[in-house]
Design an enzyme around this catalytic site. Structure first.
Site, mmCIF file in Angstrom:
data_model
loop_
_atom_site.group_PDB
_atom_site.id
_atom_site.type_symbol
_atom_site.label_atom_id
_atom_site.label_comp_id
_atom_site.label_asym_id
_atom_site.label_seq_id
_atom_site.Cartn_x
_atom_site.Cartn_y
_atom_site.Cartn_z
ATOM 1 N N ASN A 19 16.383 -8.502 -4.919
ATOM 2 C CA ASN A 19 15.141 -7.632 -5.110
ATOM 3 C C ASN A 19 13.707 -8.644 -5.132
ATOM 4 O O ASN A 19 13.727 -9.329 -6.131
ATOM 5 C CB ASN A 19 15.412 -6.565 -6.132
ATOM 6 C CG ASN A 19 14.090 -5.658 -6.397
ATOM 7 O OD1 ASN A 19 12.780 -6.278 -6.038
ATOM 8 N ND2 ASN A 19 14.322 -4.554 -6.743
ATOM 9 N N GLU A 46 13.104 -3.771 -2.260
ATOM 10 C CA GLU A 46 11.480 -3.591 -2.776
ATOM 11 C C GLU A 46 10.631 -4.434 -1.933
ATOM 12 O O GLU A 46 9.697 -5.273 -2.400
ATOM 13 C CB GLU A 46 11.282 -3.924 -4.462
ATOM 14 C CG GLU A 46 11.426 -2.699 -5.126
ATOM 15 C CD GLU A 46 10.819 -2.685 -6.353
ATOM 16 O OE1 GLU A 46 11.464 -3.357 -7.399
ATOM 17 O OE2 GLU A 46 9.705 -2.389 -6.736
ATOM 18 N N ASP A 159 20.053 -3.581 -5.656
ATOM 19 C CA ASP A 159 19.595 -3.321 -7.103
ATOM 20 C C ASP A 159 19.962 -1.897 -7.466
ATOM 21 O O ASP A 159 19.508 -1.014 -7.230
ATOM 22 C CB ASP A 159 17.929 -3.214 -7.154
ATOM 23 C CG ASP A 159 17.490 -3.122 -8.555
ATOM 24 O OD1 ASP A 159 18.099 -2.787 -9.289
ATOM 25 O OD2 ASP A 159 16.222 -3.252 -8.574
ATOM 26 N N ASN A 161 19.946 -0.486 -10.522
ATOM 27 C CA ASN A 161 19.244 -0.182 -11.761
ATOM 28 C C ASN A 161 20.271 0.325 -12.683
ATOM 29 O O ASN A 161 19.999 1.308 -13.460
ATOM 30 C CB ASN A 161 18.122 0.795 -11.500
ATOM 31 C CG ASN A 161 17.051 0.132 -11.097
ATOM 32 O OD1 ASN A 161 16.380 -0.969 -11.955
ATOM 33 N ND2 ASN A 161 16.055 0.301 -10.076
ATOM 34 N N ASP A 230 21.761 -6.140 -10.422
ATOM 35 C CA ASP A 230 22.074 -6.419 -8.961
ATOM 36 C C ASP A 230 23.754 -6.724 -8.722
ATOM 37 O O ASP A 230 23.923 -7.589 -9.486
ATOM 38 C CB ASP A 230 21.165 -7.566 -8.582
ATOM 39 C CG ASP A 230 19.590 -6.965 -8.794
ATOM 40 O OD1 ASP A 230 18.972 -6.444 -7.891
ATOM 41 O OD2 ASP A 230 18.856 -7.454 -9.811
ATOM 42 N N ASP A 259 10.865 -10.464 -10.286
ATOM 43 C CA ASP A 259 11.462 -10.727 -11.709
ATOM 44 C C ASP A 259 12.981 -10.405 -11.607
ATOM 45 O O ASP A 259 13.818 -10.474 -12.483
ATOM 46 C CB ASP A 259 10.801 -9.360 -12.428
ATOM 47 C CG ASP A 259 10.846 -8.146 -11.592
ATOM 48 O OD1 ASP A 259 10.829 -8.033 -10.137
ATOM 49 O OD2 ASP A 259 10.427 -6.924 -12.392
ATOM 50 N N HIS A 260 13.562 -10.616 -10.350
ATOM 51 C CA HIS A 260 14.701 -10.486 -10.143
ATOM 52 C C HIS A 260 15.388 -11.790 -9.407
ATOM 53 O O HIS A 260 14.523 -12.381 -8.756
ATOM 54 C CB HIS A 260 15.522 -9.600 -9.120
ATOM 55 C CG HIS A 260 15.258 -7.896 -9.437
ATOM 56 N ND1 HIS A 260 16.325 -7.195 -9.728
ATOM 57 C CD2 HIS A 260 14.189 -7.341 -9.526
ATOM 58 C CE1 HIS A 260 15.970 -5.930 -10.041
ATOM 59 N NE2 HIS A 260 14.564 -6.068 -10.021
#
Length: 271
Positions: A19, A46, A159, A161, A230, A259-260
């Site tokens: 991501n 994203e 991802d 989530n 992920d 941030d991933h």
DNA sequence: ATGGTCGAGTATCGA
């Protein structure tokens, strides 16, 4: 060091998922990473760009064919890069409306059906976004059921989530009543696995608290406060050939990181 | 102290 880890024997297919949290903001890091990790296939989520703004030429210059599903382009957006062939691209679900967000794309790469998915963020348990997340996971399951064969080679990367187990979050006590860990979310993920997929990272790595995402705030990354959300899910025949796995934390460090972190899985192809 | 930081776009919202 990546120099050693990046080496792999012949007869290996390296599949990664990342991501990137805006391809516009992340392009220098993504290009750098492709050049040292050299995945055969990279699923991205994203991208936050329109199809017109997707930098296919830059990826081509690095040896990668690409397919992107960007839709409106402000948020979400998913892509697949491949340097081992990219065929039979399908963007979105048959059931998607005109306004549907861009969260699914599939292509066949080196004989493997590759899906790049960006599961909606539920925001808070019980909210309309949470319900939409559970609905979307069920749609993914139905799509796999209708269009893929669990006896074939299929990977679903992205991802999700959802942290599959309590050992996949930094402190289960901090997540009581929170999204990403609720019974309903884990049940929806399990239903997808029960169709015929295996969490390949767990085929290779048994340790607790290995994460792929850390909040930008409060030094969470440096204090090891993250989640493993992920995943690379593979059909059993392919998952049995998973031989090596890495969450590349180096890509989460330094200048302007996502941030991933990328998740990399190597599969044997010679048996 | 109940926060923090990013990226979208340019005021806030989303994650």
């Amino acid at each position: 060091m990546w120099v050693e880890q990046s080496w792999r024997p012949p007869g290996t297919l390296r599949i990664a998922t990342w991501n990137v949290n805006s391809l516009r903001a992340r392009m220098p890091r993504v290009e750098e990473w492709l050049q040292y990790a050299r995945p055969d296939v990279l699923c991205m989520q994203e991208t936050k760009v329109s199809d017109a703004a997707f930098p296919a030429m830059a990826f081509s210059a690095l040896g990668y064919d690409s397919a992107h599903h960007g839709g409106a382009g402000r948020w979400n957006g998913v892509a697949i890069l491949s340097r081992v062939g990219l065929e039979a691209v399908v963007a979105g679900f048959d059931t998607d409306s005109e306004e549907a967000e861009s969260r699914f794309i599939a292509a066949t790469c080196a004989g493997v059906r590759v899906c790049s998915v960006y599961v909606p963020n539920g925001r808070s348990v019980g909210s309309e976004h949470y319900v939409a997340k559970l609905d979307w996971l069920e749609e993914l399951r139905l799509h796999l059921e209708a269009s893929c064969d669990p006896k074939g080679d299929v990977v679903v990367c992205g991802d999700f989530n959802v942290a599959p187990e309590d050992r996949d979050v930094w402190d289960p006590a901090a997540f009581v009543g929170a999204t990403h860990v609720s019974d309903a979310e884990r049940k929806a993920l399990r239903a997808i696995l029960e169709w015929g997929l295996v969490d390949t990272f767990r085929e290779v790595r048994g340790e607790d608290r290995l994460f792929t995402w850390w909040d930008y705030r409060a030094g969470d990354f440096h204090q090891h406060r993250g989640m493993r959300i992920d995943l690379v899910l593979a059909t059993p025949g392919l998952a049995a050939r998973a031989q090596w796995a890495l969450i590349d934390r180096n890509a989460r460090k330094g200048k302007l990181p996502s941030d991933h972190a990328p998740l990399v899985i190597d599969f044997r192809t010679d048996d």
